[in-house]
Design a protein around this motif. Structure first.
Motif, mmCIF file in Angstrom:
data_model
loop_
_atom_site.group_PDB
_atom_site.id
_atom_site.type_symbol
_atom_site.label_atom_id
_atom_site.label_comp_id
_atom_site.label_asym_id
_atom_site.label_seq_id
_atom_site.Cartn_x
_atom_site.Cartn_y
_atom_site.Cartn_z
ATOM 1 N N GLY A 87 0.786 -1.229 0.000
ATOM 2 C CA GLY A 87 0.000 0.000 0.000
ATOM 3 C C GLY A 87 0.813 1.271 0.000
ATOM 4 N N THR A 88 2.089 1.173 -0.352
ATOM 5 C CA THR A 88 2.955 2.356 -0.350
ATOM 6 C C THR A 88 3.215 2.892 -1.754
ATOM 7 O OG1 THR A 88 4.938 0.960 -0.380
ATOM 8 C CG2 THR A 88 4.084 1.640 1.779
ATOM 9 N N SER A 89 2.562 2.328 -2.748
ATOM 10 C CA SER A 89 2.751 2.760 -4.129
ATOM 11 C C SER A 89 1.432 3.253 -4.701
ATOM 12 C CB SER A 89 3.282 1.606 -4.985
ATOM 13 O OG SER A 89 3.262 1.942 -6.358
ATOM 14 N N ALA A 90 1.500 4.364 -5.434
ATOM 15 C CA ALA A 90 0.323 4.898 -6.132
ATOM 16 C C ALA A 90 0.360 4.547 -7.609
ATOM 17 C CB ALA A 90 0.267 6.412 -5.958
ATOM 18 N N LEU A 91 1.267 3.634 -7.988
ATOM 19 C CA LEU A 91 1.414 3.282 -9.393
ATOM 20 C C LEU A 91 0.438 2.184 -9.797
ATOM 21 C CD1 LEU A 91 5.311 3.125 -9.839
ATOM 22 C CD2 LEU A 91 3.771 5.010 -10.414
ATOM 23 N N GLY A 92 -0.024 2.272 -11.049
ATOM 24 C CA GLY A 92 -0.784 1.180 -11.635
ATOM 25 C C GLY A 92 0.065 0.362 -12.579
ATOM 26 N N ALA A 93 1.153 0.986 -13.093
ATOM 27 C CA ALA A 93 2.041 0.293 -14.025
ATOM 28 C C ALA A 93 3.426 0.920 -13.969
ATOM 29 C CB ALA A 93 1.492 0.366 -15.442
ATOM 30 N N GLU A 94 4.425 0.084 -14.101
ATOM 31 C CA GLU A 94 5.828 0.502 -14.169
ATOM 32 C C GLU A 94 6.380 -0.002 -15.492
ATOM 33 O OE1 GLU A 94 9.619 2.037 -12.681
ATOM 34 O OE2 GLU A 94 7.520 2.377 -12.159
#
Length: 454
Positions: free
Chosen positions: A345-352
Motif C-alpha cells: 500500500g505504499t505505491s500509487a502506481l498502476g504500471a511501471e
C-alpha cells in the motif's frame, strides 16, 4: 602468409567452382536464429491460449522491462568496410554478376539507416512497441480501467539512450491512443542508467574490467570464431560477390589494413541481419534483398558466431562465474520493490514501464534462469548449438520483454510472468499455486529468490 590463409588460398578456386560439401554447423537451425539478437520481434504465444486467472483474483498492477524496438545499425562501419572492397573489385572488373548488384543494395540500405539515424528506431521498431502496448492493454483491460478510475500513475523510465527513450514514447503513445483517459496519468519520462544501462554504469565496473582483460574469455572467443569452418563460410560468402581472384587477394592479406576474409564476410552478414529491422524503409516496404548474398547455411554459421559472442559476453557464459549477470540484480530487485510496494500500500502506481537494451535483457534472463538461459559452459565443453539451447533470437530479439502481472484477492497477491509475451514459469524451486500453473504467490517468490526479509 599464415597457415589458414595458405590453406584457403590453395583450395580457393576449387572451392568456388564446385559444390560445397556439408560441414558440421548450425545450418539446419530455424532460419530466424541466423539473425541473432537483431531478429525482429514476434510474440512467443497467442494471448488466447493464456491460462485463466485463478477465481476471485483481480489485476492490480503490471510492470515490464522492454528492449528497444528494431533499429538502424549503430554506425555505418560495416557498409563502409565492405563497400571499400566492392569499389576496388568493381574497378578491377572482379565482381560476380550477383556481386554487381550488391554495392547499390548495400549503399541504399546504409543511406536509409543514416536517414533514420544510426542506432535510432526504425518504422518496424515503432510498430513492434506499439503492438506490444496494445496487447498489454488487451490482456489487462480491467487493470487499465481501474488505473483511469482511481487516477493511478503510470511510471516510464529508460536507460536514457535515444532508442530506449523513443521506445518508451511510442509505447505510452499507443496506450493512451487506445484509452485517452490514461494520458494525464503517464508520468514524465525519466532516465535511470544505473537501473537500465548497468553494464556501462558504476555497477558494471567489475564486468567491464573482466570483458577487457579476462584471458580465458579472449582465448575462447578467438578459438571458436577463428575455426576452419568460419573461414570456409567466409570464402563462400565473399565468393557470391567477388570473383575468385579477388577473394584470394582478401584471403592472402592484400587488404589486411581494411579487412580479412572473416571481417569482410561478417560485414556482409551484419548488413543481412539488420536489413529486416529496416523493412519499412525499403522500396515499397518489400525488404532489401540482402538474403541473396548469403546462402542459408552461411547465414546460420555467422548467426552462430554472433550468438556465441553474446552468450559468453552477456549470457550464462562460464559455469564457474556469474560476472556477466550478477549486475542484473539491480533490475530484478526493482521488480520486487515495485511489486512489494503495491502489496504494502505504499505505491500509487498502476504500471511501471522500463525501456532498455539487449545488454540488460540478456543478463537478467540468465539471472532469472529464464528458458534458454539456464545452461552455462566450461572450457572443455564450449558453446555450440548442438549442446546448448541459448539463441539470441529467442533470448533477446528486438523489443524483447519481461512482464509481471500482479493480481489480488483479499490479502493474497499472485504474480504471473511473461517472457516475450509467453507465460513462463519462475526458476526451479519456486512453487506455483498449483501444479502446472503460471501463477505464484508473491510471498513464495520472495522466499524463492531470497527476499524473505523484504
Amino acid at each position: 602468409m599464415n597457415r589458414v590463409a595458405s590453406a584457403l588460398a590453395l583450395g580457393l578456386c576449387a572451392l568456388l567452382a564446385t559444390p560445397t560439401p556439408s560441414y558440421a554447423g548450425p545450418q539446419a537451425e530455424n532460419a530466424r536464429d541466423s539473425y541473432g539478437t537483431k531478429a525482429s520481434y514476434e510474440p512467443a504465444q497467442n494471448p488466447r491460449t493464456y491460462q485463466g486467472v485463478p477465481k476471485g483474483f483481480e489485476p492490480v498492477f503490471t510492470e515490464t522491462v522492454s528492449r528497444h524496438g528494431s533499429r538502424a545499425a549503430t554506425d555505418g562501419d560495416d557498409a563502409a568496410l565492405i563497400l571499400t572492397l566492392w569499389d576496388r573489385a568493381a574497378a578491377d572488373g572482379l565482381l560476380t554478376p550477383l556481386g554487381q548488384e550488391f554495392g547499390p543494395d548495400a549503399r541504399a540500405l546504409d543511406a536509409a539507416m543514416a536517414k533514420v539515424g544510426y542506432g535510432r528506431l526504425s518504422g518496424r521498431g515503432k510498430d513492434e512497441l506499439a503492438a506490444t502496448a496494445g496487447r498489454l492493454r488487451q490482456r489487462l483491460p480491467g487493470l487499465f480501467t481501474t488505473i483511469a478510475e482511481k487516477g493511478e500513475k503510470i511510471d516510464v523510465v529508460s536507460s536514457g539512450q535515444g532508442r530506449a527513450v523513443d521506445s518508451g514514447t511510442v509505447f505510452t503513445d499507443a496506450l493512451t491512443a487506445a484509452d485517452p483517459a490514461l494520458k494525464p496519468l503517464v508520468g514524465p519520462a525519466r532516465t535511470d542508467p544505473d537501473l537500465l544501462y548497468f553494464h556501462k554504469a558504476a555497477g558494471g565496473a567489475a564486468y567491464r574490467d573482466w570483458l577487457a582483460n579476462d584471458q580465458r574469455l579472449a582465448t575462447t572467443l578467438t578459438s571458436l570464431t577463428n575455426q576452419d569452418a568460419s573461414h570456409r563460410a567466409a570464402v563462400r560468402v565473399l565468393g557470391r560477390i567477388f570473383k575468385p581472384a579477388f577473394v584470394q587477394r582478401i584471403v592472402a592479406g592484400k587488404f589486411s589494413s581494411t579487412a580479412n576474409d572473416l571481417t569482410a564476410a561478417q560485414a556482409v552478414y551484419n548488413l543481412y541481419s539488420i536489413a529486416p529491422a529496416m523493412r519499412d524503409e525499403s522500396p515499397a516496404g518489400r525488404g532489401w534483398g540482402m538474403d541473396r548474398y548469403l546462402a542459408p547455411r552461411d547465414a546460420a554459421w555467422f548467426g552462430y558466431l554472433s550468438d556465441l559472442a553474446d552468450f559468453y559476453k552477456k549470457g550464462p557464459s562460464f559455469a564457474d562465474s556469474d560476472i556477466t549477470y550478477k549486475m542484473a540484480n539491480v533490475l530484478l530487485d526493482d521488480f520486487f520493490k515495485q511489486a512489494e510496494a503495491k502489496r504494502d500500500g505504499t505505491s500509487a502506481l498502476g504500471a511501471e514501464l522500463r525501456f532498455t537494451h539487449a545488454e540488460e535483457i540478456i543478463p537478467l534472463a540468465a539471472l532469472m534462469r529464464l528458458p534458454g538461459s539456464t545452461k552455462a559452459v566450461t572450457v572443455g565443453q564450449p558453446f555450440t548449438y548442438a549442446t546448448n539451447p541459448w539463441r539470441g533470437a529467442a533470448v533477446s530479439p528486438m523489443a524483447a520483454n519481461i512482464q509481471w502481472d500482479m493480481y489480488r484477492k483479499g490479502d493474497t497477491y499472485l504474480v504471473r510472468a511473461l517472457y516475450n509475451e509467453q507465460e513462463t514459469a519462475f526458476k526451479p524451486g519456486c512453487r506455483a499455486v498449483s501444479k502446472g500453473s503460471y501463477f505464484y504467490d508473491l510471498s513464495e517468490l520472495e522466499r524463492c529468490f531470497g527476499r524473505t526479509g523484504s
